[in-house]
Design an enzyme around this catalytic site. Structure first.
Site, short mmCIF file in Angstrom:
data_model
loop_
_atom_site.label_atom_id
_atom_site.label_comp_id
_atom_site.label_asym_id
_atom_site.label_seq_id
_atom_site.Cartn_x
_atom_site.Cartn_y
_atom_site.Cartn_z
N GLU A 1 -5.00 -4.58 11.00
CA GLU A 1 -4.02 -3.50 11.12
C GLU A 1 -4.32 -2.67 12.36
O GLU A 1 -5.16 -1.75 12.31
CB GLU A 1 -4.10 -2.58 9.90
CG GLU A 1 -3.73 -3.24 8.60
CD GLU A 1 -3.25 -2.21 7.57
OE1 GLU A 1 -2.09 -2.29 7.16
OE2 GLU A 1 -4.03 -1.33 7.19
N ASN B 1 0.86 -1.19 0.00
CA ASN B 1 0.00 0.00 0.00
C ASN B 1 0.90 1.24 0.00
O ASN B 1 1.47 1.60 1.02
CB ASN B 1 -0.90 -0.02 1.24
CG ASN B 1 -1.77 1.21 1.35
OD1 ASN B 1 -1.83 2.02 0.43
ND2 ASN B 1 -2.45 1.35 2.47
N TRP B 2 0.97 1.87 -1.16
CA TRP B 2 1.86 3.04 -1.29
C TRP B 2 1.24 4.30 -0.71
O TRP B 2 1.91 5.34 -0.62
CB TRP B 2 2.20 3.28 -2.77
CG TRP B 2 3.18 2.29 -3.34
CD1 TRP B 2 3.75 1.22 -2.68
CD2 TRP B 2 3.71 2.27 -4.67
NE1 TRP B 2 4.60 0.55 -3.52
CE2 TRP B 2 4.60 1.17 -4.76
CE3 TRP B 2 3.52 3.07 -5.80
CZ2 TRP B 2 5.30 0.86 -5.93
CZ3 TRP B 2 4.22 2.75 -6.97
CH2 TRP B 2 5.10 1.67 -7.02
P1 13P Z 1 3.07 0.89 7.59
O1 13P Z 1 3.62 -0.41 7.05
O2 13P Z 1 3.77 2.10 7.04
O3 13P Z 1 2.97 0.85 9.08
O4 13P Z 1 1.57 1.00 7.04
C1 13P Z 1 0.73 -0.06 7.18
C2 13P Z 1 -0.51 0.19 6.42
O5 13P Z 1 -1.28 1.08 6.75
C3 13P Z 1 -0.77 -0.65 5.26
O6 13P Z 1 -2.07 -0.50 4.80
#
Ligand code: 13P
Length: 212
Positions: A143, A8-9
């Site tokens: 998440e 996810n960029w």
């Molecule tokens: P990070 O890997 O930067 O913590 O972000 C996770 C994220 O929100 C993926 O959708």
């Protein structure tokens, strides 16, 4: 089953030049899905692609993308309910539920994000957010909001509790996301996660290549 990596960029990178560089450097792998900003979809021809969001329908909805558009562009995957959409764009469970239905209608592979904020009870939040789950969803991504972009990744044993809770209710693939990098991602796979949803580390070619 081989683990999945969903990159996810978010709203990165800031220039087409940099996006081209990233796409060029990432090797094609059928277990990897890149979710760039939609203005860069056209650069990712050889990769599996996903959208970071989607609206309900085609029509007079300024600034939005429809499931029909994604389907016709062969963007097969779509992330819905990301905590940044919930927080900054005030998306509610009700709206997310509608989006899930609309995307499933177009046979898109929906990745539904769930997770608690700091101080919230994990299972209570998951139970509420999983009301958006529909049969046919491709994967649920756990998440924890406090773990996103902080470097403070979730203890894998604690994450396993969320994994079991989600699996039992949905019987679908479950991914972990939140400060995933090349040093910690294997711990989540060991706990039984089917893959990872990677933010920051997916913009770092060295990191992403190591995980692939
Ligand atoms: P990070 O890997 O930067 O913590 O972000 C996770 C994220 O929100 C993926 O959708």
């Amino acid at each position: 089953m081989k683990p999945l990596i969903i990159a996810n960029w978010k709203a990165n990178p800031g220039s087409v030049k940099e996006a081209k560089r990233l796409f060029k450097a990432i090797p094609y792998n059928r277990q990897v899905v890149i979710c760039p900003p939609s203005c860069y979809f056209y650069l990712g021809k050889k990769h599996k692609l996903g959208s970071q969001n989607c609206f309900l329908e085609t029509g007079a909805f300024t600034g939005e993308l429809s499931p029909e558009m994604l389907k016709s562009l062969r963007i097969d995957y779509v992330i819905l309910g990301h905590s940044e959409r919930r927080e900054y764009f005030k998306e509610t469970d009700e709206l997310i539920r509608e989006k899930v239905k609309a995307c499933l209608k177009e046979k898109l592979k929906v990745i539904l994000c769930v997770g608690e904020k700091k101080g919230q009870n994990t299972l209570t939040i998951l139970k509420r957010q999983l009301s958006c789950f529909e049969k046919g969803i491709f994967a649920v991504a756990y998440e924890p909001v406090w773990a996103i972009g902080t470097g403070n990744f979730c203890n894998p044993e604690k994450a396993k509790k969320a994994l079991d809770f989600i699996k039992k209710r949905t019987k679908t693939k479950v991914l972990y996301g939140g400060s995933v990098n090349s040093s910690n991602f294997k711990q989540y796979l060991k706990q039984g996660f089917d893959g990872v949803l990677v933010g920051g580390a997916s913009l770092n070619i060295k990191e992403l290549k190591k995980m692939i």
